[in-house]
Design a protein around this motif. Structure first.
Motif, PDB file in Angstrom:
ATOM      1  N   GLN A 161       0.864  -1.076  -0.117  1.00 17.75           N
ATOM      2  CA  GLN A 161      -0.113   0.022  -0.073  1.00 17.75           C
ATOM      3  C   GLN A 161       0.938   1.113  -0.145  1.00 17.75           C
ATOM      4  O   GLN A 161       1.938   1.195   0.319  1.00 17.75           O
ATOM      5  N   PHE A 162       0.207   2.550  -0.345  1.00 14.16           N
ATOM      6  CA  PHE A 162       1.007   3.791  -0.316  1.00 14.16           C
ATOM      7  C   PHE A 162      -0.150   4.860  -0.056  1.00 14.16           C
ATOM      8  O   PHE A 162      -1.296   4.558   0.118  1.00 14.16           O
ATOM      9  N   VAL A 163       0.494   5.897   0.371  1.00 13.59           N
ATOM     10  CA  VAL A 163      -0.242   6.982   0.852  1.00 13.59           C
ATOM     11  C   VAL A 163      -0.331   7.901  -0.483  1.00 13.59           C
ATOM     12  O   VAL A 163       0.753   8.597  -0.898  1.00 13.59           O
ATOM     13  N   ASN A 164      -1.599   8.288  -0.708  1.00 14.35           N
ATOM     14  CA  ASN A 164      -1.803   9.118  -1.915  1.00 14.35           C
ATOM     15  C   ASN A 164      -1.508  10.744  -1.706  1.00 14.35           C
ATOM     16  O   ASN A 164      -1.261  10.984  -0.414  1.00 14.35           O
ATOM     17  N   ASP A 165      -1.724  11.506  -2.524  1.00 16.80           N
ATOM     18  CA  ASP A 165      -1.445  12.904  -2.390  1.00 16.80           C
ATOM     19  C   ASP A 165      -2.654  13.355  -1.547  1.00 16.80           C
ATOM     20  O   ASP A 165      -2.493  14.410  -0.685  1.00 16.80           O
ATOM     21  N   GLN A 166      -3.855  12.809  -1.482  1.00 14.05           N
ATOM     22  CA  GLN A 166      -4.813  13.261  -0.441  1.00 14.05           C
ATOM     23  C   GLN A 166      -4.595  12.547   1.198  1.00 14.05           C
ATOM     24  O   GLN A 166      -5.477  12.847   1.743  1.00 14.05           O
ATOM     25  N   GLY A 167      -3.463  11.890   1.134  1.00 18.42           N
ATOM     26  CA  GLY A 167      -3.318  11.362   2.490  1.00 18.42           C
ATOM     27  C   GLY A 167      -3.929  10.190   2.787  1.00 18.42           C
ATOM     28  O   GLY A 167      -4.204   9.769   4.038  1.00 18.42           O
ATOM     29  N   GLN A 168      -4.687   9.524   1.869  1.00 20.50           N
ATOM     30  CA  GLN A 168      -5.190   8.054   2.064  1.00 20.50           C
ATOM     31  C   GLN A 168      -4.490   7.169   1.503  1.00 20.50           C
ATOM     32  O   GLN A 168      -3.635   7.078   0.568  1.00 20.50           O
ATOM     33  N   THR A 169      -4.464   6.090   2.093  1.00 19.70           N
ATOM     34  CA  THR A 169      -3.914   4.639   1.929  1.00 19.70           C
ATOM     35  C   THR A 169      -4.650   3.895   0.910  1.00 19.70           C
ATOM     36  O   THR A 169      -5.616   3.596   0.832  1.00 19.70           O
ATOM     37  N   GLU A 170      -3.727   3.448   0.016  1.00 18.74           N
ATOM     38  CA  GLU A 170      -4.423   2.806  -1.232  1.00 18.74           C
ATOM     39  C   GLU A 170      -3.637   1.692  -1.358  1.00 18.74           C
ATOM     40  O   GLU A 170      -2.422   1.729  -1.148  1.00 18.74           O
TER      41      GLU A 170
ATOM     42  N   ASP B 211      -1.252  -0.456  -3.911  1.00 23.26           N
ATOM     43  CA  ASP B 211      -0.219   0.158  -4.825  1.00 23.26           C
ATOM     44  C   ASP B 211      -0.282  -0.840  -6.265  1.00 23.26           C
ATOM     45  O   ASP B 211       0.709  -1.731  -6.149  1.00 23.26           O
TER      46      ASP B 211
ATOM     47  N   LEU C 218      -4.914  -2.356   5.067  1.00 20.76           N
ATOM     48  CA  LEU C 218      -5.959  -2.079   4.215  1.00 20.76           C
ATOM     49  C   LEU C 218      -6.969  -3.554   4.283  1.00 20.76           C
ATOM     50  O   LEU C 218      -6.162  -4.640   4.276  1.00 20.76           O
TER      51      LEU C 218
END
Length: 514
Positions: A84-93, A95, A178
């Motif tokens: 997983q990674f943290v997107n530009d909005q600070g949400q974990t998604e 990857d 997640l």
């Protein structure tokens, strides 16, 4: 401990030792691959080695340990797809950027199905919950859970366990991740346990050759496909069903095969070889018990959904009927390399390939007729697992769909039918390596992937390898003296009531006219 002398002991035949009155084959005496692999631990078994006396280690436990290590490698192979990674909005998604599932070759259906089958929601139930694909277009389609009932319920239960885990982890009692990653790991745990059952069952069936189960444990196909989909459930139930049959428990065998069919339809194929062998041996009562129990079990699992959630229940059958030729079917191989448009020509979205369905079904039935003739006409009655392997292999070769994880179906059957280690490992490596060009074909040429021809070329090699195994099985049926399982006067370890039974119905060639 192994001794310097590697001649067989006088208590057994040239390739076996006697253990509690049973002749046990020693792979380091018969398999060059096993002899070479034994070098780090002292080499092949010695003449005066003590066999079967260790307080803990046995062929089964060694096989289970190797299976755990292989399954662990398989999990690490898929782990890249649950990072997983943290997107530009600070949400974990999750990857999956830059084609990660294909570049890392970690793709698993388990991950996307968590959301695609609406399992991420708390108020869903398989075959009752529906959604619309391609909404607002002329290709809109109402969809339901697309798997057989037992597999659908397996996914749903794992989703519920995932929801419970995330609720507890939110309170700080468990590590968090997640939900889809938690779901994958829970699913992988149960799929791994199912494969351990498969290894156990093969070892128990192969009483004289328990070390053959090591091939099931270390198969490269397990590393690649144990967690690609949910097929280890059906494989475990089918193999356990064969074990029950080998122990002369036809009702239990039918129960397990029926449960296997409720997870994936292929275990029902094993009833065909049982029928013709029971016909030849005059054991139709045992077959009737097994087949009736299998049908009753399948119906008991499916009937509530058939009666009350019929449209959702029928989704599996609808999709398989409407499905065209898959990328790695022999029909698609021919179509790609010749430009052939297929039996039905171009099809509209949702249109059923009627001719393809008929042709693939007819070819499989023709192969089944050939296997039945072989079973009834061979000079010596074939072993059950030999015919089971032939039936399942011809089904895959003639079917319009050969999903990559379907190759797992063949692993225990191949080991039981043709326990020649180098040959089987060669096929398994070839089959497992098809995954690499498949992934880079799916990646696409525009993304520096491979053209379809490269992928389909490896599919052809895989198919030829399976055909070669079928030819060798048929050869050993007609030359039982070359069958490793039948050494030392053994008849059919998996045969149950068929083992050492006299023939009743046999097709004989007419004697030549003098």
């Amino acid at each position: 401990m192994p001794s310097d002398k590697h001649d067989p002991p006088s208590t057994g035949t040239p390739d076996t030792v006697s253990l509690d009155g049973t002749q046990r084959a020693i792979p380091t005496w018969t398999e060059p691959l096993a002899a070479t692999a034994s070098a780090p631990i002292g080499g092949p078994l010695g003449e005066h080695a003590t066999v079967g006396r260790h307080w803990f280690w046995s062929p089964l436990r060694v096989g289970l340990l190797l299976a755990v290590l292989t399954l662990t490698a398989g999990w690490f192979g898929k782990a890249a797809c649950i990072q997983q990674f943290v997107n530009d909005q600070g949400q974990t998604e999750l990857d999956w950027r830059s084609g990660r599932p294909y570049v890392a070759m970690c793709y698993s259906d388990v991950v996307p199905l968590y959301t695609a089958e609406r399992l991420d929601r708390g108020d869903t139930f398989p075959y009752a919950t529906s959604w619309v694909d391609n909404a607002g277009t002329d290709r809109a389609q109402v969809r339901f859970m697309e798997y057989p009932v037992l597999t659908g319920l397996f996914q749903w239960v794992n989703a519920k366990l995932t929801h419970a885990w995330t609720d507890v982890s939110a309170a700080g009692w468990l590590p968090g991740a997640l939900p889809v990653a938690v779901y994958f790991n829970i699913t992988a745990l149960f799929l791994a346990l199912a494969w351990l059952v498969t290894v156990w069952a093969v070892a128990r069936i192969s009483r004289r050759r328990p070390w053959d189960a090591v091939l099931v444990a270390i198969s490269p196909l397990v590393i690649v496909h144990a967690f690609t989909n949910f097929d280890t459930l059906a494989v475990a139930l089918a193999t356990a069903g064969l074990l029950a049959w080998s122990r002369r428990q036809p009702a239990l065998a039918g129960l397990l095969l029926g449960l296997g069919a409720a997870a994936k339809m292929y275990p029902l194929l094993l009833l065909g070889p049982l029928l013709v062998l029971c016909l030849r041996a005059g054991k139709l009562r045992a077959w009737t018990t097994a087949a009736g129990t299998a049908a009753g079990t399948w119906l008991a699992v499916n009937l509530p959904f058939l009666l009350f959630l019929r449209q959702g229940w029928a989704e599996f059958f609808r999709l398989n009927t409407e499905r065209g030729m898959d990328p790695d079917s022999i029909y698609n191989v021919i179509s790609h390399f010749t430009g052939w448009a297929g039996f039905d020509g171009p099809l509209a979205h949702g249109e059923t390939p009627t001719v393809l369905n008929s042709v693939s079904g007819a070819l499989f039935l023709l192969c089944c007729a050939g296997v039945a003739y072989l079973a009834l006409a061979a000079p010596t009655r074939p072993r059950l697992t030999q015919l089971c392997f032939l039936v399942v292999a011809t089904f895959l070769l003639t079917n319009k769909v050969w999903s990559p994880q379907y190759s797992l179906w063949l692993v225990p059957l191949a080991v039981l039918a043709l326990p020649r280690w180098r040959l089987l490992l060669g096929w398994m490596i070839i089959d497992a390596l098809v995954w690499a060009p498949r992934m880079f074909y799916y990646l696409g040429i525009d993304n520096k992937g491979l053209p379809e021809s490269w992928f389909l070329g490896t599919v052809v090699v895989r198919d030829l390898a399976v055909i070669a195994l079928c030819v060798l099985v048929v050869r050993e049926i007609y030359r039982p003296s070359e069958d490793l399982v039948r050494a030392d006067g053994v008849d059919d370890p998996a045969g149950g009531v068929l083992d050492k039974a006299p023939d009743v119905v046999v097709l004989r060639r007419p004697a030549p006219v003098s």
